[in-house]
Write an enzyme that holds these catalytic residues in place. Structure first.
Site, PDB file in Angstrom:
ATOM      1  N   ASP A 174       1.685   0.440 -57.882  1.00 44.29           N
ATOM      2  CA  ASP A 174       1.693   1.851 -57.521  1.00 44.29           C
ATOM      3  C   ASP A 174       2.870   2.174 -56.595  1.00 44.29           C
ATOM      4  O   ASP A 174       3.167   1.420 -55.660  1.00 44.29           O
ATOM      5  CB  ASP A 174       0.370   2.154 -56.790  1.00 44.29           C
ATOM      6  CG  ASP A 174       0.100   3.631 -56.640  1.00 44.29           C
ATOM      7  OD1 ASP A 174      -0.028   4.312 -57.671  1.00 44.29           O
ATOM      8  OD2 ASP A 174       0.018   4.111 -55.490  1.00 44.29           O
ATOM      9  N   GLU A 226       5.780   1.391 -60.758  1.00 42.91           N
ATOM     10  CA  GLU A 226       5.839   2.850 -60.886  1.00 42.91           C
ATOM     11  C   GLU A 226       7.012   3.367 -60.068  1.00 42.91           C
ATOM     12  O   GLU A 226       7.031   3.205 -58.836  1.00 42.91           O
ATOM     13  CB  GLU A 226       4.541   3.496 -60.386  1.00 42.91           C
ATOM     14  CG  GLU A 226       4.547   4.992 -60.621  1.00 42.91           C
ATOM     15  CD  GLU A 226       3.547   5.790 -59.792  1.00 42.91           C
ATOM     16  OE1 GLU A 226       3.200   6.908 -60.188  1.00 42.91           O
ATOM     17  OE2 GLU A 226       3.109   5.283 -58.732  1.00 42.91           O
TER      18      GLU A 226
HETATM   19  C1  NOJ Z   1       0.614   7.118 -58.039  1.00 45.57           C
HETATM   20  C2  NOJ Z   1      -0.620   7.111 -58.880  1.00 45.57           C
HETATM   21  O1  NOJ Z   1      -0.264   7.028 -60.233  1.00 45.57           O
HETATM   22  C3  NOJ Z   1      -1.386   8.356 -58.526  1.00 45.57           C
HETATM   23  O2  NOJ Z   1      -2.458   8.564 -59.400  1.00 45.57           O
HETATM   24  C4  NOJ Z   1      -1.833   8.248 -57.100  1.00 45.57           C
HETATM   25  O3  NOJ Z   1      -2.478   9.438 -56.728  1.00 45.57           O
HETATM   26  C5  NOJ Z   1      -0.658   8.006 -56.166  1.00 45.57           C
HETATM   27  N1  NOJ Z   1       0.228   7.008 -56.659  1.00 45.57           N
HETATM   28  C6  NOJ Z   1      -1.124   7.543 -54.824  1.00 45.57           C
HETATM   29  O4  NOJ Z   1      -1.593   6.219 -54.915  1.00 45.57           O
END
Ligand code: NOJ
Length: 523
Positions: free
Chosen positions: A199, A262
């Site tokens: 993440d 990500e």
């Molecule tokens: C990215 C995630 O994909 C999202 O769903 C989340 O709210 C934020 N990061 C915070 O962790």
């Protein structure tokens, strides 16, 4: 073992919404296990599960209160072990979500940290004194609206949270935090998990001097405050790369594991996350198809730019949907969603497919009283809520769509009586059938898995490219418009089409009907 993450296709499951085994309206691990054969018949290779760790669910699992367990809502560690074994028995890999940038405010680390300035884990999070006026230490903003700082009255200091106040950011400059997170990776790797989707990996480290972010010069005056700043000091910091390389070293001690990060950054900065020695992310998520205009020239440009930017030896990847972004079928329309599937599954690189997109699931209208996503609730009126893209998977035409025997936590798609797995299974030209055909073709065609990509071009709304491997060439032509087009193709055999009844050989000028895409095996 091999490099499954290069040759395979990743399928993202949002666990709350895939399959509910116990009737509480929320999906769980036993539900996923019971539906695993859907992934096998679909033809994907790896299952990525959004977070399943214990969480107060302020951000539906992206606020972790124990990194080494399973939330009771989803099951137990034994259920996870069973799922790993069941995946492996079917030749599937299991990828977990790892959320290292922030924990929940209920995590014991943070409970300790907020105990006071002298707390043993004080420095595990980012605490700062107030500005001289008593306000937040600097101008940093939360991705979910409002300041990125919350005052802890008892100690008189503020703590940083890039997202909700319930998601305090960990201090990645503290070696103890790094070591603890490495331990978390090992915990799951030892259980046989095949990798992690990490993440917000590009946000891990923050400016050491906590300097203000400058204004974003190009921002519209009515843009949300967050978008009116440039994240110069809160994202993509040089030190992040060493932190990621550290995670990678942990993974590399285990054979066959992978890390997908990500990252929302422009291409030239995104590709740095492969690492200078390809020693960071195996795959830094490439979200450009989510973000670019749905237009043949724009997409051709994106493909060429990305391919040109990839470091030597780096493996590409593509994404059309995830739990944070509008559904592809809503964004591009039902006709184009079929073309989009053909694009995703024939481009060079690992595709990630979002659950439900194989049915052409659309964003589901959420009545205001059922809205749950804090991202939407904290900044009302801006359409930021993500509930619409997280609705339950429709399996059949029964009242709970085969998802649950109870009340689903989010509404089902209104057309679930016809748009569901069972109905699509029975229909030879359904979106599901198209996905199965494309995935089977991909698996059987080395040019689509490992081949080069050449001749990326757009003309008159038609996108085209050629994939080649070992002298075998596959040509892809995609009509991204809602009207007929004529395109010249090399002589060959149609291997797949988005439209029903298209088969046989082609040569020279070929007519593509609206929203038609063809994959042609060149003779
Ligand atoms: C990215 C995630 O994909 C999202 O769903 C989340 O709210 C934020 N990061 C915070 O962790």
């Amino acid at each position: 073992m091999g490099e499954w993450w290069r040759d395979g296709v990743i399928y993202q499951v949002y666990p709350r919404s895939f399959a509910d085994s116990d009737g509480d309206g929320v999906g769980d691990l036993a539900g996923v296990l019971a539906r695993l054969d859907h992934l096998v018949t679909l033809g994907v290779d790896a299952l990525w599960l959004s977070p399943i760790q214990p969480s107060p669910m302020a951000d539906f699992g992206y606020d972790v209160s124990d990194y080494c367990n399973v939330d009771p809502l989803f099951g137990t560690l034994a259920d996870l072990d069973r799922l790993v074994a069941a995946c492996h028995a079917r030749g599937l890999r299991l990828v977990l979500d790892l959320v290292p940038n922030h924990s929940s405010d209920r995590h014991p680390w943070f409970l300790d940290s907020r105990g006071g300035r002298g707390a043993s884990r004080r420095d595990w999070y980012l605490w700062r004194d107030p500005a001289p006026d008593g306000g937040p230490p600097n101008n940093w903003l939360s991705h979910f609206g409002g300041p990125a700082w919350t005052l802890d009255a008892s100690s008189g200091q503020y703590y940083l949270h890039s997202f909700l106040p319930q998601q305090p950011d960990l201090n990645w400059r503290n070696p103890a935090v790094v070591a603890a997170m490495h331990g978390v990776l090992r915990f799951w790797l030892d259980r046989g998990v095949d990798g992690f989707r990490v993440d917000v990996i590009w946000l891990l480290v923050k400016d050491a001097l906590f300097r203000d972010n400058p204004p974003e010069p190009g921002a519209a005056p009515d843009a949300r405050p967050f978008a009116r700043q440039r994240a110069v000091h809160t994202a993509d910091q040089p030190e992040t790369h060493a932190a990621i390389a550290g995670l990678r070293r942990v993974l590399d001690a285990y054979p066959g594991r992978m890390m997908v990060g990500e990252i929302y950054l422009p291409v030239e900065r995104l590709v740095r996350y492969y690492g200078g020695a390809l020693d960071e992310c195996h795959l830094p998520f490439n979200f450009q198809l989510l973000l670019c205009a749905w237009d043949a020239s724009a997409i051709a440009g994106v493909i060429r730019e990305y391919e040109a930017a990839l470091p030597a030896g780096a493996w590409p990847n593509w994404v059309l949907g995830n739990h944070d972004r509008p559904r592809v079928a809503s964004r591009v329309g039902a006709g184009q969603a079929r073309v989009a599937a053909m694009l995703l599954l024939t481009l060079r690189g690992t595709p990630t497919l979002y659950y439900g997109d194989e049915l052409g699931l659309e964003d589901v209208a959420i009545p205001p009283e059922r809205a749950q996503d804090p991202a939407g609730l904290r900044e009302p009126g801006r359409g930021l809520g993500r509930d619409a893209v997280r609705t339950p998977m429709p399996w059949d035409a029964s009242p709970g769509a085969g998802f649950t025997t109870g009340e689903p936590w989010l509404p089902l798609n209104a057309d679930h009586a016809s748009r569901n797995v069972a109905a699509h299974h029975a229909e030879p030209d359904s979106m599901l059938a198209l996905h199965r055909r494309l995935l089977a073709l991909r698996r059987a065609t080395p040019a689509l898995v490992r081949g080069t990509i050449e001749g990326v071009a757009a003309k008159d709304g038609v996108l085209r490219y050629v994939r080649s491997h070992d002298g075998r060439r596959v040509q892809v032509v995609l009509n991204l418009t809602a009207t007929e087009r004529e395109v010249g193709v090399a002589a060959g055999t149609i291997l797949a089409a988005t439209t029903a009844g298209r088969a046989g050989t082609v040569e020279g000028d070929v007519r593509l009907v609206a929203h038609e895409g063809l994959v042609v095996g060149v003779s």
